[in-house]
Write an enzyme that holds these catalytic residues in place. Structure first.
Site, PDB file in Angstrom:
ATOM      1  N   ASP A  86       5.118  -4.475   6.493  1.00  0.00           N
ATOM      2  CA  ASP A  86       5.627  -5.577   6.815  1.00  0.00           C
ATOM      3  C   ASP A  86       5.567  -6.661   5.714  1.00  0.00           C
ATOM      4  O   ASP A  86       6.668  -7.607   5.747  1.00  0.00           O
ATOM      5  CB  ASP A  86       4.921  -6.215   7.988  1.00  0.00           C
ATOM      6  CG  ASP A  86       3.409  -6.324   8.131  1.00  0.00           C
ATOM      7  OD1 ASP A  86       2.787  -5.907   6.818  1.00  0.00           O
ATOM      8  OD2 ASP A  86       3.018  -6.877   8.721  1.00  0.00           O
ATOM      9  N   ARG A 109       1.121  -5.117  -5.867  1.00  0.00           N
ATOM     10  CA  ARG A 109       1.304  -6.516  -4.828  1.00  0.00           C
ATOM     11  C   ARG A 109       1.824  -7.507  -5.809  1.00  0.00           C
ATOM     12  O   ARG A 109       1.334  -7.557  -7.200  1.00  0.00           O
ATOM     13  CB  ARG A 109      -0.012  -6.637  -4.319  1.00  0.00           C
ATOM     14  CG  ARG A 109      -0.400  -5.430  -3.160  1.00  0.00           C
ATOM     15  CD  ARG A 109      -1.281  -5.722  -2.072  1.00  0.00           C
ATOM     16  NE  ARG A 109      -1.269  -4.854  -1.316  1.00  0.00           N
ATOM     17  CZ  ARG A 109      -2.047  -3.840  -0.986  1.00  0.00           C
ATOM     18  NH1 ARG A 109      -2.812  -3.434  -1.841  1.00  0.00           N
ATOM     19  NH2 ARG A 109      -1.827  -3.005   0.095  1.00  0.00           N
ATOM     20  N   ASP A 149      -0.887   2.451   8.354  1.00  0.00           N
ATOM     21  CA  ASP A 149      -1.369   1.818   9.489  1.00  0.00           C
ATOM     22  C   ASP A 149      -0.650   1.856  10.771  1.00  0.00           C
ATOM     23  O   ASP A 149      -0.965   1.371  11.930  1.00  0.00           O
ATOM     24  CB  ASP A 149      -1.468   0.491   9.089  1.00  0.00           C
ATOM     25  CG  ASP A 149      -2.703   0.018   7.861  1.00  0.00           C
ATOM     26  OD1 ASP A 149      -3.441   1.029   7.947  1.00  0.00           O
ATOM     27  OD2 ASP A 149      -2.549  -0.956   7.402  1.00  0.00           O
ATOM     28  N   ARG A 184      -5.289   7.184   2.431  1.00  0.00           N
ATOM     29  CA  ARG A 184      -3.781   7.109   1.811  1.00  0.00           C
ATOM     30  C   ARG A 184      -3.290   8.193   1.077  1.00  0.00           C
ATOM     31  O   ARG A 184      -2.038   7.901   0.774  1.00  0.00           O
ATOM     32  CB  ARG A 184      -3.894   5.691   1.040  1.00  0.00           C
ATOM     33  CG  ARG A 184      -4.179   4.634   2.121  1.00  0.00           C
ATOM     34  CD  ARG A 184      -3.193   3.409   1.512  1.00  0.00           C
ATOM     35  NE  ARG A 184      -2.976   2.829   0.022  1.00  0.00           N
ATOM     36  CZ  ARG A 184      -3.692   1.649  -0.252  1.00  0.00           C
ATOM     37  NH1 ARG A 184      -3.994   0.961   0.803  1.00  0.00           N
ATOM     38  NH2 ARG A 184      -3.590   1.232  -1.476  1.00  0.00           N
ATOM     39  N   ARG A 201      -6.728  -2.483   9.460  1.00  0.00           N
ATOM     40  CA  ARG A 201      -7.280  -3.924   9.507  1.00  0.00           C
ATOM     41  C   ARG A 201      -6.933  -4.686  10.950  1.00  0.00           C
ATOM     42  O   ARG A 201      -7.972  -5.310  11.431  1.00  0.00           O
ATOM     43  CB  ARG A 201      -6.774  -4.939   8.305  1.00  0.00           C
ATOM     44  CG  ARG A 201      -7.662  -4.964   7.304  1.00  0.00           C
ATOM     45  CD  ARG A 201      -6.989  -5.795   6.106  1.00  0.00           C
ATOM     46  NE  ARG A 201      -5.749  -5.124   6.007  1.00  0.00           N
ATOM     47  CZ  ARG A 201      -4.902  -5.464   4.653  1.00  0.00           C
ATOM     48  NH1 ARG A 201      -5.521  -5.994   3.638  1.00  0.00           N
ATOM     49  NH2 ARG A 201      -3.760  -4.718   4.421  1.00  0.00           N
ATOM     50  N   THR A 251       3.830   2.990   6.075  1.00  0.00           N
ATOM     51  CA  THR A 251       2.370   2.658   5.859  1.00  0.00           C
ATOM     52  C   THR A 251       1.409   3.601   6.793  1.00  0.00           C
ATOM     53  O   THR A 251       1.752   4.034   8.085  1.00  0.00           O
ATOM     54  CB  THR A 251       2.114   1.088   6.387  1.00  0.00           C
ATOM     55  OG1 THR A 251       0.885   0.796   6.461  1.00  0.00           O
ATOM     56  CG2 THR A 251       2.971   0.849   7.738  1.00  0.00           C
ATOM     57  N   ASP A 260       1.709   0.007  11.590  1.00  0.00           N
ATOM     58  CA  ASP A 260       1.636  -1.495  12.485  1.00  0.00           C
ATOM     59  C   ASP A 260       3.030  -2.154  12.170  1.00  0.00           C
ATOM     60  O   ASP A 260       3.136  -3.257  12.115  1.00  0.00           O
ATOM     61  CB  ASP A 260       0.467  -2.376  11.907  1.00  0.00           C
ATOM     62  CG  ASP A 260       0.544  -2.533  10.374  1.00  0.00           C
ATOM     63  OD1 ASP A 260       1.430  -1.830   9.572  1.00  0.00           O
ATOM     64  OD2 ASP A 260      -0.313  -3.351   9.861  1.00  0.00           O
ATOM     65  N   GLY A 311       0.852  -1.258  -0.079  1.00  0.00           N
ATOM     66  CA  GLY A 311      -0.090  -0.141  -0.031  1.00  0.00           C
ATOM     67  C   GLY A 311       0.700   1.261   0.082  1.00  0.00           C
ATOM     68  O   GLY A 311       1.779   1.329   0.802  1.00  0.00           O
ATOM     69  N   VAL A 368      16.554   8.856  -0.521  1.00  0.00           N
ATOM     70  CA  VAL A 368      17.409   8.081  -0.657  1.00  0.00           C
ATOM     71  C   VAL A 368      18.186   8.034  -2.002  1.00  0.00           C
ATOM     72  O   VAL A 368      19.547   8.030  -2.229  1.00  0.00           O
ATOM     73  CB  VAL A 368      16.624   6.440  -1.035  1.00  0.00           C
ATOM     74  CG1 VAL A 368      17.565   5.538  -1.734  1.00  0.00           C
ATOM     75  CG2 VAL A 368      16.095   6.075   0.042  1.00  0.00           C
ATOM     76  N   ARG A 379     -28.699  14.230  27.446  1.00  0.00           N
ATOM     77  CA  ARG A 379     -28.116  15.389  27.842  1.00  0.00           C
ATOM     78  C   ARG A 379     -28.172  16.629  26.822  1.00  0.00           C
ATOM     79  O   ARG A 379     -27.604  17.616  27.064  1.00  0.00           O
ATOM     80  CB  ARG A 379     -26.387  15.063  28.131  1.00  0.00           C
ATOM     81  CG  ARG A 379     -26.338  14.398  29.337  1.00  0.00           C
ATOM     82  CD  ARG A 379     -24.802  14.626  29.721  1.00  0.00           C
ATOM     83  NE  ARG A 379     -24.081  13.773  28.660  1.00  0.00           N
ATOM     84  CZ  ARG A 379     -22.978  13.954  28.197  1.00  0.00           C
ATOM     85  NH1 ARG A 379     -22.345  15.478  28.271  1.00  0.00           N
ATOM     86  NH2 ARG A 379     -22.317  13.274  27.229  1.00  0.00           N
TER      87      ARG A 379
HETATM   88  P1  ADP Z   1       2.754  -4.280   2.765  1.00  0.00           P
HETATM   89  O1  ADP Z   1       3.978  -4.096   2.248  1.00  0.00           O
HETATM   90  O2  ADP Z   1       1.806  -2.694   2.633  1.00  0.00           O
HETATM   91  O3  ADP Z   1       2.340  -4.762   4.255  1.00  0.00           O
HETATM   92  P2  ADP Z   1       1.755  -6.566   1.346  1.00  0.00           P
HETATM   93  O4  ADP Z   1       1.520  -7.185   2.602  1.00  0.00           O
HETATM   94  O5  ADP Z   1       0.712  -6.361   0.314  1.00  0.00           O
HETATM   95  O6  ADP Z   1       1.861  -5.225   1.808  1.00  0.00           O
HETATM   96  O7  ADP Z   1       3.148  -6.666   0.803  1.00  0.00           O
HETATM   97  C1  ADP Z   1       3.427  -6.319  -0.580  1.00  0.00           C
HETATM   98  C2  ADP Z   1       4.289  -7.318  -1.152  1.00  0.00           C
HETATM   99  O8  ADP Z   1       5.394  -8.038  -0.790  1.00  0.00           O
HETATM  100  C3  ADP Z   1       3.660  -8.673  -1.710  1.00  0.00           C
HETATM  101  O9  ADP Z   1       2.615  -8.300  -2.971  1.00  0.00           O
HETATM  102  C4  ADP Z   1       4.679  -9.423  -2.114  1.00  0.00           C
HETATM  103  O10 ADP Z   1       5.062  -9.008  -3.416  1.00  0.00           O
HETATM  104  C5  ADP Z   1       5.711  -9.166  -1.147  1.00  0.00           C
HETATM  105  N1  ADP Z   1       5.750  -9.913   0.076  1.00  0.00           N
HETATM  106  C6  ADP Z   1       4.602 -10.043   0.907  1.00  0.00           C
HETATM  107  N2  ADP Z   1       4.749 -10.931   1.683  1.00  0.00           N
HETATM  108  C7  ADP Z   1       5.809 -11.844   1.430  1.00  0.00           C
HETATM  109  C8  ADP Z   1       6.649 -12.908   1.762  1.00  0.00           C
HETATM  110  N3  ADP Z   1       6.147 -13.661   2.873  1.00  0.00           N
HETATM  111  N4  ADP Z   1       7.691 -13.554   0.953  1.00  0.00           N
HETATM  112  C9  ADP Z   1       8.115 -12.704  -0.345  1.00  0.00           C
HETATM  113  N5  ADP Z   1       7.518 -11.373  -0.455  1.00  0.00           N
HETATM  114  C10 ADP Z   1       6.385 -11.000   0.048  1.00  0.00           C
HETATM  115  O1  F6P Z   2      -1.825  -0.934   4.439  1.00  0.00           O
HETATM  116  C1  F6P Z   2      -2.477   0.056   4.254  1.00  0.00           C
HETATM  117  C2  F6P Z   2      -4.219  -0.198   4.057  1.00  0.00           C
HETATM  118  O2  F6P Z   2      -4.606   1.087   3.551  1.00  0.00           O
HETATM  119  C3  F6P Z   2      -4.814  -0.646   4.878  1.00  0.00           C
HETATM  120  O3  F6P Z   2      -5.142   0.145   6.084  1.00  0.00           O
HETATM  121  C4  F6P Z   2      -5.975  -1.244   4.202  1.00  0.00           C
HETATM  122  O4  F6P Z   2      -6.438  -2.541   4.963  1.00  0.00           O
HETATM  123  C5  F6P Z   2      -5.286  -1.820   3.076  1.00  0.00           C
HETATM  124  O5  F6P Z   2      -4.183  -0.838   2.820  1.00  0.00           O
HETATM  125  C6  F6P Z   2      -6.201  -1.417   1.908  1.00  0.00           C
HETATM  126  O6  F6P Z   2      -5.430  -1.888   0.633  1.00  0.00           O
HETATM  127  P1  F6P Z   2      -5.682  -1.811  -0.850  1.00  0.00           P
HETATM  128  O7  F6P Z   2      -7.069  -1.302  -0.885  1.00  0.00           O
HETATM  129  O8  F6P Z   2      -4.565  -1.094  -1.538  1.00  0.00           O
HETATM  130  O9  F6P Z   2      -5.968  -3.310  -1.140  1.00  0.00           O
END
Ligand code: ADP
Ligand code: F6P
Length: 325
Positions: free
Chosen positions: A108, A77, A132, A258, A176, A130, A134, A16, A28, A217
């Site tokens: 993450d 993704r 979030d 976002r 979430r 992010t 988180d 995201g 960077v 109230r």
């Molecule tokens: P975010 O980085 O915002 O948490 P996602 O969880 O959708 O977003 O992860 C982003 C991308 O990172 C995924 O579409 C995938 O390409 C890669 N990714 C996520 N989990 C893994 C994993 N366990 N191993 C390798 N790549 C991963």
């Molecule tokens: O990780 C950020 C976030 O905006 C979350 O709060 C939400 O659940 C999710 O991404 C939505 O992701 P998308 O609409 O890109 O699938």
């Protein structure tokens, strides 16, 4: 700083998007070039890496982007990258383009991808981006402040109409698994209640009693912030209206949270983290994530960072409970 063979780094944004990703990208790129490195931008996260969407970046390529939300490098993704075959291919593509260090901006999930690139021999550093908030190892993730400000402004606006009609409004915000946006923006927006995935016990009666009590109230509107992870805002609104007789609406804020111009906090932290990521690569570090901890910019091992459990500071929740009325 010890001698190192680092010549070219890559940068990608993944998962995201978050306001401030561009400021981090700019930092960077410029910090690397200022210290004699070359930089390659990879479009669309790991998907673009596998598709070899790789191009040279100069200090000027990142001019005029600091103030924009979203990400210049685009994001995506990529399911394939979950598989070892493609992770190995990603590392081979990096080597083919001479990329010996990589900076990954994301959440993450993206860091799990970074972990894999590191395991296949590419020195990789993550920057937490992010809305979030988180990511456990850091007190701050890029995008959170901008998002909270957007939500706070939305609450202010909803309050105007909700008070005029003496209504209750359920305002659903992103998050979430964690209610960081809900609690901070809810507190700043003066919402009567906030429902957090971390603490929600399904006790709707408490909410109903609160709305009824505000009505008695003469203190309507009742604004209730709900978190995406709990959801069902429309149903909740119906139940409250039925039980209290207070007209109730539900507003799901969605992806507006976002976007937008990053706040000074997001631009500043993104800039500092971007410089730190390049420093870590120059020191020969890999599999690290940049963090903001106790006012300092530090770094953690990605494996350790991903294993940590995050929870909202109970003091935030206590403060909310004491202040709300
Ligand atoms: P975010 O980085 O915002 O948490 P996602 O969880 O959708 O977003 O992860 C982003 C991308 O990172 C995924 O579409 C995938 O390409 C890669 N990714 C996520 N989990 C893994 C994993 N366990 N191993 C390798 N790549 C991963
Ligand atoms: O990780 C950020 C976030 O905006 C979350 O709060 C939400 O659940 C999710 O991404 C939505 O992701 P998308 O609409 O890109 O699938």
């Amino acid at each position: 700083m010890g001698e190192n063979k680092l010549k070219t780094i890559g940068i990608l944004t993944s998962g995201g998007d978050a306001p401030g990703m561009n400021a981090a990208t700019r930092a960077v790129v410029r910090a690397a070039i200022a210290q004699g490195l070359q930089v390659k931008g990879i479009m669309r996260g790991y998907k673009g890496l596998l598709d070899e969407e790789i191009f040279d970046l100069t200090a000027d390529s990142v001019s005029g982007i600091m103030m924009n939300g979203g990400t210049l490098l685009l994001t995506a993704r990529c399911k394939e990258f979950m598989e070892p075959e493609y992770q190995k291919k990603g590392a081979e593509i990096c080597r083919k383009y001479g990329i010996d260090g990589m900076v990954v901006l994301g959440g993450d999930g993206s860091f799990r991808g970074a972990q894999k690139l590191a395991a296949y021999g590419i020195n990789t550093i993550g920057i937490p981006c992010t809305i979030d908030m988180d990511i456990t190892c850091t007190d701050y993730t890029i995008g959170y402040d901008t998002s909270c400000n957007t939500v706070m402004e939305a609450i202010d606006k909803i309050r105007d109409t909700s008070s005029s009609h003496e209504r209750c409004t359920i305002i659903e915000v992103m998050g979430r698994d964690h209610g960081y946006i809900g609690i901070m923006a809810g507190l700043a927006g003066g919402a009567a209640d906030v429902l957090l995935p971390e603490t929600y016990d399904g006790n709707i009666q408490k909410l109903i009693d609160h709305v009824r009590e505000k009505k008695e109230r003469g203190k309507l509107p009742a604004l209730i912030v709900n978190s995406e992870g709990i959801g069902n805002s429309a149903e909740l609104a119906k139940m409250i209206e039925m039980a209290t007789g207070v007209e109730t609406r539900a507003t799901i804020l969605g992806h507006i949270q976002r976007g937008g111009r990053p706040t000074v906090r997001d631009r500043f932290i993104a800039s500092m983290m971007g410089v730190k990521a390049v420093d870590l690569l120059l020191e020969g570090k890999t599999n690290r994530v940049v963090a903001y901890k106790g006012g300092d910019f530090v770094d953690y091992d990605i494996d350790e960072a991903l294993a940590m459990q995050k929870s909202i500071d109970p003091e935030w929740i206590r403060a909310y409970d004491l202040i709300k009325k």
